[in-house]
Design a protein around this motif. Structure first.
Motif, PDB file in Angstrom:
ATOM      1  N   GLY A  94     -49.437 -23.429  45.354  1.00  0.00           N
ATOM      2  CA  GLY A  94     -48.047 -23.516  45.247  1.00  0.00           C
ATOM      3  C   GLY A  94     -47.716 -25.125  45.171  1.00  0.00           C
ATOM      4  O   GLY A  94     -48.503 -26.029  45.789  1.00  0.00           O
ATOM      5  N   VAL A 202     -33.290 -26.086  51.504  1.00  0.00           N
ATOM      6  CA  VAL A 202     -33.105 -25.312  50.505  1.00  0.00           C
ATOM      7  C   VAL A 202     -34.133 -24.275  50.676  1.00  0.00           C
ATOM      8  O   VAL A 202     -35.377 -24.355  50.750  1.00  0.00           O
ATOM      9  CB  VAL A 202     -33.643 -26.378  49.248  1.00  0.00           C
ATOM     10  N   PHE A 260     -41.136 -14.647  47.274  1.00  0.00           N
ATOM     11  CA  PHE A 260     -42.598 -14.543  47.021  1.00  0.00           C
ATOM     12  C   PHE A 260     -42.767 -13.446  48.330  1.00  0.00           C
ATOM     13  O   PHE A 260     -42.421 -13.707  49.350  1.00  0.00           O
ATOM     14  CB  PHE A 260     -43.046 -16.027  47.667  1.00  0.00           C
TER      15      PHE A 260
HETATM   16  N1  SAH Z   1     -48.461 -27.813  48.147  1.00  0.00           N
HETATM   17  C1  SAH Z   1     -46.982 -27.357  48.312  1.00  0.00           C
HETATM   18  C2  SAH Z   1     -46.670 -27.241  49.646  1.00  0.00           C
HETATM   19  C3  SAH Z   1     -47.439 -26.180  50.480  1.00  0.00           C
HETATM   20  S1  SAH Z   1     -46.792 -26.080  52.137  1.00  0.00           S
HETATM   21  C4  SAH Z   1     -45.875 -28.213  47.549  1.00  0.00           C
HETATM   22  O1  SAH Z   1     -46.491 -29.169  46.811  1.00  0.00           O
HETATM   23  O2  SAH Z   1     -44.986 -28.059  47.250  1.00  0.00           O
HETATM   24  C5  SAH Z   1     -45.926 -24.855  52.114  1.00  0.00           C
HETATM   25  C6  SAH Z   1     -44.109 -25.368  52.242  1.00  0.00           C
HETATM   26  O3  SAH Z   1     -43.821 -26.022  51.205  1.00  0.00           O
HETATM   27  C7  SAH Z   1     -43.329 -24.357  52.831  1.00  0.00           C
HETATM   28  O4  SAH Z   1     -43.324 -24.041  54.003  1.00  0.00           O
HETATM   29  C8  SAH Z   1     -41.933 -24.828  52.173  1.00  0.00           C
HETATM   30  O5  SAH Z   1     -41.485 -26.002  53.265  1.00  0.00           O
HETATM   31  C9  SAH Z   1     -42.507 -25.632  51.090  1.00  0.00           C
HETATM   32  N2  SAH Z   1     -41.905 -25.013  49.932  1.00  0.00           N
HETATM   33  C10 SAH Z   1     -43.051 -24.554  49.042  1.00  0.00           C
HETATM   34  N3  SAH Z   1     -42.363 -23.888  47.866  1.00  0.00           N
HETATM   35  C11 SAH Z   1     -41.077 -24.058  48.091  1.00  0.00           C
HETATM   36  C12 SAH Z   1     -39.854 -23.669  47.531  1.00  0.00           C
HETATM   37  N4  SAH Z   1     -39.949 -22.930  46.410  1.00  0.00           N
HETATM   38  N5  SAH Z   1     -38.505 -23.678  48.177  1.00  0.00           N
HETATM   39  C13 SAH Z   1     -38.502 -24.502  49.245  1.00  0.00           C
HETATM   40  N6  SAH Z   1     -39.719 -24.727  49.942  1.00  0.00           N
HETATM   41  C14 SAH Z   1     -40.780 -24.616  49.730  1.00  0.00           C
END
Ligand code: SAH
Length: 276
Positions: A94, A202, A260
């Motif tokens: 992600g 958010v 998700f």
């Molecule tokens: N590698 C990812 C982060 C992974 S850690 C990146 O670069 O975005 C997971 C954290 O990312 C979650 O706890 C949340 O804080 C954030 N996150 C990831 N996707 C998100 C989304 N669609 N909306 C809000 N926060 C998100």
């Protein structure tokens, strides 16, 4: 065509949720993948749109320490094993691959096993959240920079560091901190932050379930301390969060259910409509 083994592992960032937020490079690599090892924060829409129906998808999602997830050590071994059998293995994460992603352990395992790899960046959650909430992260006269932080492990930020952060010269972004938000706000207030400093939470940024909540530090502590947020959520703190009411362009979704969903099984191709 003869395949040279071991193959290559591509670490690919899938972006924050909206399937339109993958890079062109990520889309091309996914289309020619032999196998995809996907995180929990990769929505099923992305799999359905970019991964061929004949490609094996292995879901290894982690959900904040709860529920079914593969231990990191197993994921490391799995990548090595798959690269010995397939030309193109995609490790789909992600957001971006280098931000809070456990990539270090996986890279170390590949280096130790002499497996070639590439890193393909993705749009990290804060870029997605800021854009889809209309919050310019480093707006002139509002902030001098952005700090990307987490307060998931509570010992991770020293008292001196809190004092520095509480000045709010920079925008503070907290990943993986939905459940520790109350402590973050308390720490900042204790360290001298202005009680009226705004911040946005958010939820599920860039997905059809995106919901933005706006608070001030003191208002949160006085009235919202037990607020629950749908995962994943991201915290954007500082003067720039005050620009949200003026520049937001996407209405909050009425649907706060999880976009998700936790993975159902492992080692199986996910069929259209099946949850990741
Ligand atoms: N590698 C990812 C982060 C992974 S850690 C990146 O670069 O975005 C997971 C954290 O990312 C979650 O706890 C949340 O804080 C954030 N996150 C990831 N996707 C998100 C989304 N669609 N909306 C809000 N926060 C998100």
């Amino acid at each position: 065509m003869a395949i040279t083994l071991p193959g290559k592992v591509f670490f690919v960032g899938a972006g924050p949720g909206d399937p339109g937020l993958l890079t062109v490079k990520a889309a091309k690599i996914l289309q020619s993948a032999d196998v995809v090892v996907a995180d929990r924060l990769v929505g099923e829409d992305i799999i359905a749109e970019y991964v061929n129906a004949s490609t094996q998808v292995i879901a290894v999602g982690k959900q904040g320490g709860s529920g079914a997830s593969k231990p990191q050590e197993e994921i490391n071994k799995m990548l090595v094993k798959l690269a010995k059998r397939h030309a193109s293995v995609v490790r789909l994460k992600g957001g971006d691959v280098t931000i809070f992603s456990n990539i270090l352990d996986e890279l170390a395992a590949l280096v130790a096993a002499n497996i070639p790899y590439e890193l393909v960046p993705g749009i990290t959650a804060v870029s997605g959240a800021a854009a889809y909430a209309g919050i310019p992260l480093t707006a002139r006269n509002h902030s001098t920079g952005v700090r990307i932080l987490t307060y998931y492990q509570t010992a991770a930020i020293s008292n001196e560091a809190w004092q520095e952060l509480a000045k709010f010269e920079d925008t503070l972004v907290f990943y993986m901190s939905g459940s520790t938000l109350h402590s973050i706000v308390s720490k900042l207030l204790q360290a001298g932050a202005e009680p009226t400093m705004p911040f946005a939470v958010v939820e599920q940024a860039t997905t059809p379930h995106q919901h933005v909540h706006l608070f001030t530090l003191e208002e949160f502590i006085l009235r919202q301390r037990d607020a629950q947020f749908t995962s994943p959520s991201l915290v954007i703190m500082g003067r720039v969060a005050g620009l949200y009411p003026q520049f937001s362009w996407l209405p909050n979704s009425g649907d706060r259910s999880a976009y998700f969903t936790p993975l159902q099984g492992q080692g199986q191709r996910l069929l259209a409509g099946q949850k990741l």
